[in-house]
Design an enzyme around this catalytic site. Structure first.
Site, PDB file in Angstrom:
ATOM      1  NE  ARG A 442      -3.298  -2.038   3.218  1.00  0.00           N
ATOM      2  CZ  ARG A 442      -4.456  -2.534   2.797  1.00  0.00           C
ATOM      3  NH1 ARG A 442      -5.095  -1.922   1.826  1.00  0.00           N
ATOM      4  NH2 ARG A 442      -4.953  -3.631   3.333  1.00  0.00           N
ATOM      5  NE  ARG A 472     -10.086  -7.951   2.752  1.00  0.00           N
ATOM      6  CZ  ARG A 472      -9.758  -8.874   3.654  1.00  0.00           C
ATOM      7  NH1 ARG A 472      -9.411  -8.509   4.867  1.00  0.00           N
ATOM      8  NH2 ARG A 472      -9.770 -10.153   3.340  1.00  0.00           N
ATOM      9  CG  HIS A 502       1.579  -8.297   4.266  1.00  0.00           C
ATOM     10  ND1 HIS A 502       2.039  -8.375   5.567  1.00  0.00           N
ATOM     11  CD2 HIS A 502       0.693  -7.257   4.251  1.00  0.00           C
ATOM     12  CE1 HIS A 502       1.460  -7.440   6.301  1.00  0.00           C
ATOM     13  NE2 HIS A 502       0.649  -6.741   5.527  1.00  0.00           N
ATOM     14  NE  ARG A 631      -3.906  -2.363  15.466  1.00  0.00           N
ATOM     15  CZ  ARG A 631      -3.418  -2.707  14.287  1.00  0.00           C
ATOM     16  NH1 ARG A 631      -2.135  -2.578  14.056  1.00  0.00           N
ATOM     17  NH2 ARG A 631      -4.180  -3.211  13.344  1.00  0.00           N
TER      18      ARG A 631
END
Length: 761
Positions: A442, A472, A502, A631
């Protein structure tokens, strides 16, 4: 009056119940329901075995059933922690508003992906019982119950707490029908010039079928009456997403322009002018509503000759996914709601009736106001000391600094712009650089990284970009700039069939004295300069030959055919991340069995993988101390006697999104193995993605990672603690009632002090 109109099968709550839930959230207690069932044991042939009502104790060496928390409910608990920050008066007011918007955005994606996926698997008959023991239908029921409660609390926190607090500070969200005089004239002009031209009112009658309602669009359901016939009609008006969600009113003459801000919801402006859309009709009533659709993608890569073409077709189909949630104003007419439900084929328990305004993601506009006294104290990222320019007016030579030593970056405390962005820009400019290879998952559309890759390609360098076009909700953006890179001469590949790429990797090859030197970067965060200011991440800049060789092999694997590549300092999914980490867990567990003092520390976004969790359970049983800083989702149960009594789980949320992944294995306080990289401990990361972890070898870096884990796990640090029953408890006040340390504020202070000691002339 109940928050939700009473209808069969629609979850309802009284005002008192909602207020009680709000108080629990404000106190740091959970309102998310937790339910688990013991998984039914299976025989070797896979069939279920009948068992007595009482569950038998596990055999020696076996782990007990019911040891996993449900991942979907754990995610809802994470979003509830976000809501708790929105309810915390110690958080600056505009940041509270931001957390309300984040909660809403998070829940939108949860329904679009996770809830939609569960429904699809149930419909196709391929759903299986979750590791928590719940059947898919049971999981959906639990999600529905908890989501209804959380969304009601979310709406009421805004209405009863944040909105009044904003008004005290001169920030008002006003209704259009309350305005007069110059304000009314402004709205009339704004509607006529900016809104009316882009509206498309759609009537529903025998000649006009019920219109398609796009996902996440805000709409008005309008009841009209023909005065000549007395017949009632229905129409739908879509609120244009191209216009601001909250429209800013001009400041009145006597207002303080700096401190007085007034906003009007766009749907209110449209509602006040509906007569202009339906001349000759009487507008009887109008109600806002919003639909969430299944927007998860399924691309059959094995059958697609061109993955880019296949993805573009799937993106078109995404817009027409089936609805999974219907949000409506709690004042909606029952007959209108029934019609919406029937036309959209939504079940009663998928209806969420809430006080207006709907879609509080629009609060980002309020949170962006330039009111520093109601925001986190300003912090500008510092240049890492190892990259600080020798001369104040000069620019640091990143490649030269990398040749001196490995550099471990911690963003956003260390500047991303003066580290990685400078690295890639200098590599693009350097005439001795022959090749640049980079993964892109991204990034922003106007990224200087993209510009640098284009500049490098146009300068004749060999440039490879491994673009993950299946990231996504970034698919269209990624396709756009992938083609832009291709037009500039960059070699663009889309990774490996069946796997998402990724990993966060970059390799620069430079000629020096007739030889090739490789400069590498391995990170935990996306190569996105905008989110790098908000996401907490690590990055390693290195010229270590082993890392350079590993990166070369991995990029060859991604762009060509090298499925059996072996690596030295990298663990690479889907082949070696899980096995490599499990080996380290077992090594640590064996040391603990031999009486040595052992610590395993994990920092991740999510911990779901059952194999990894079981390995941590066994390490705990062996006597190893296990610290988990997570997280979001955590399916592990800490503190269970004879299972996980040596395991602690903490969660830290704050001004930055904790995004880094770190794995520490320490024996006797010295024999420490430390990895960091892109992989979370989830099935998708370990089995269906290309991920990379790099082992840190510099003792300084290992020590800093150990100190970071100590900070996050300390009882003196504000955090949420996961209890053995699966509930999360907030610990943010000491015994004296004073606030505990804020981990992120502590790191800001440390890096600010370090920045002042950076190298000087």
């Amino acid at each position: 009056m109940s928050v939700i109109d009473t209808r069969p099968d629609v979850p309802t709550q009284s005002e008192d119940e909602v207020e009680a839930a709000i108080q629990k959230v404000a106190d740091g207690e959970s309102v998310v329901r937790l339910k688990q069932r013991q998984p039914r044991p299976r025989a070797a042939n896979g069939r279920f075995i009948r068992v007595a009502e009482e569950e038998a104790d596990p055999a020696p060496g076996e782990l007990p059933s019911g040891r996993f928390l449900d991942r979907e409910m754990s995610w809802l608990q994470f979003n509830e922690r976000v809501l708790q920050l929105a309810s915390d008066d110690s958080v600056p007011l505009l940041e509270q508003a931001r957390f309300l918007a984040i909660f809403a955005s998070n829940l939108d994606e949860f329904f679009m992906v996770r809830v939609a996926g569960l429904k699809r698997r149930i419909a196709t008959g391929i759903a299986v019982r979750a590791a928590s023991g719940l059947e898919p239908r049971e999981v959906l029921d639990e999600i529905s119950q908890s989501a209804h409660e959380l969304m009601n609390v979310h709406a009421r926190v805004f209405q009863n707490h944040i909105r009044p607090a904003l008004e005290e500070e001169g920030i008002r969200i006003v209704r259009a029908d309350q305005l007069t005089g110059e304000d009314r004239a402004f709205l009339d002009t704004f509607f006529r010039e900016s809104v009316y031209p882009v509206l498309t009112p759609l009537a529903v009658d025998p000649a006009h079928p019920f219109p398609y309602i796009s996902g996440l669009s805000l709409n008005l359901a309008v009841l009209l009456v023909n005065p000549k016939t007395g017949r009632e009609h229905f129409a739908r008006v879509k609120v244009p997403p191209s216009l601001p969600r909250l429209v800013t009113l001009p400041a009145p003459p006597d207002a303080d322009e700096l401190y007085d801000h007034r906003f009007v919801p766009l749907e209110d402006i449209i509602a006040e002018h509906l007569q202009h859309l339906f001349p000759g009709m009487d507008v009887r009533e109008h109600f806002s509503f919003r639909v969430t659709r299944n927007e998860d993608l399924e691309v059959e890569e094995d059958d697609a000759e061109n993955i880019l073409t296949a993805l573009e077709k799937e993106l078109t189909r995404r817009r027409f996914g089936p609805p999974v949630r219907l949000e409506v104003a709690d004042t909606i007419d029952p007959h209108v709601l029934d019609m919406l439900r029937q036309e959209l084929r939504v079940r009663p328990d998928e209806v969420y009736a809430l006080p207006e305004p709907l879609d509080l993601t629009g609060l980002n506009i309020v949170a962006d106001l330039d009111r520093s006294e109601m925001r986190w104290p300003a912090y500008a990222s510092r240049t890492h000391p190892d990259l600080a320019p020798v001369e104040r007016a000069g620019r640091a030579n990143i490649l030269e600094a990398m040749r001196e030593r490995d550099i471990l970056l911690h963003h956003p405390y260390d500047s991303f712009s003066t580290s990685f962005v400078s690295f890639i820009e200098q590599a693009a400019e350097d005439p001795n650089v022959l090749a640049i290879k980079q993964t892109l998952y991204r990034t922003s559309g106007d990224s200087p990284i993209i510009d640098a890759l284009i500049d490098a390609a146009e300068a004749g360098k060999q440039v490879l970009a491994v673009v993950e076009i299946k990231a996504r909700f970034d698919e269209e953006n990624n396709i756009t700039w992938a083609r832009k890179l291709e037009r500039a001469g960059v070699h663009v590949v889309y990774g490996m069939v069946g796997l998402k790429t990724h990993a966060k990797l970059c390799l620069v090859v430079r000629e020096e004295d007739g030889k090739m030197r490789r400069y590498g970067h391995v990170g935990t965060g996306n190569y996105n300069p905008k989110t790098a200011r908000l996401y907490e991440d690590f990055g390693l800049l290195t010229t270590d030959p082993e890392v350079g060789e590993d990166l070369t092999r991995l990029f060859n694997q991604l762009s060509g055919m090298a499925p059996r590549s072996k690596f030295k300092r990298l663990l690479v999914a889907p082949r070696t991340v899980r096995t490599g980490l499990l080996e380290q867990v077992e090594r640590a567990a064996n040391a603990a069995r031999n009486g040595k003092e052992v610590r395993i520390a994990v920092k991740a976004n999510s911990l779901v993988d059952e194999q990894t969790i079981d390995a941590l359970y066994r390490a705990s049983q062996a006597g190893a101390k296990v610290d988990v800083w997570v997280r979001g989702i955590c399916s592990l149960k800490p503190g269970v006697p004879d299972l996980s009594e040596n395991i602690r789980v903490r969660s830290v949320l704050g001004r930055y999104l904790e995004h880094s992944r770190l794995f520490l294995f320490e024996v006797e306080g010295k024999d420490t193995v430390c990895y960091m990289g892109s992989a979370d401990l989830m099935h998708r990361n370990l089995d269906r993605r290309v991920e990379a972890l790099v082992r840190l070898t510099d003792p300084r870096h290992v020590r800093s990672m150990t100190e970071l884990m100590d900070l996050g796990m300390s009882d003196e640090t504000s955090s949420w603690h996961l209890e053995s029953d699966g509930s999360w408890a907030r610990h943010h006040l000491g015994k004296d009632g004073e606030p505990l340390k804020d981990a992120q504020a502590e790191l800001i202070a440390v890096h600010s002090k370090r920045g002042r000691k950076a190298r000087r002339p």
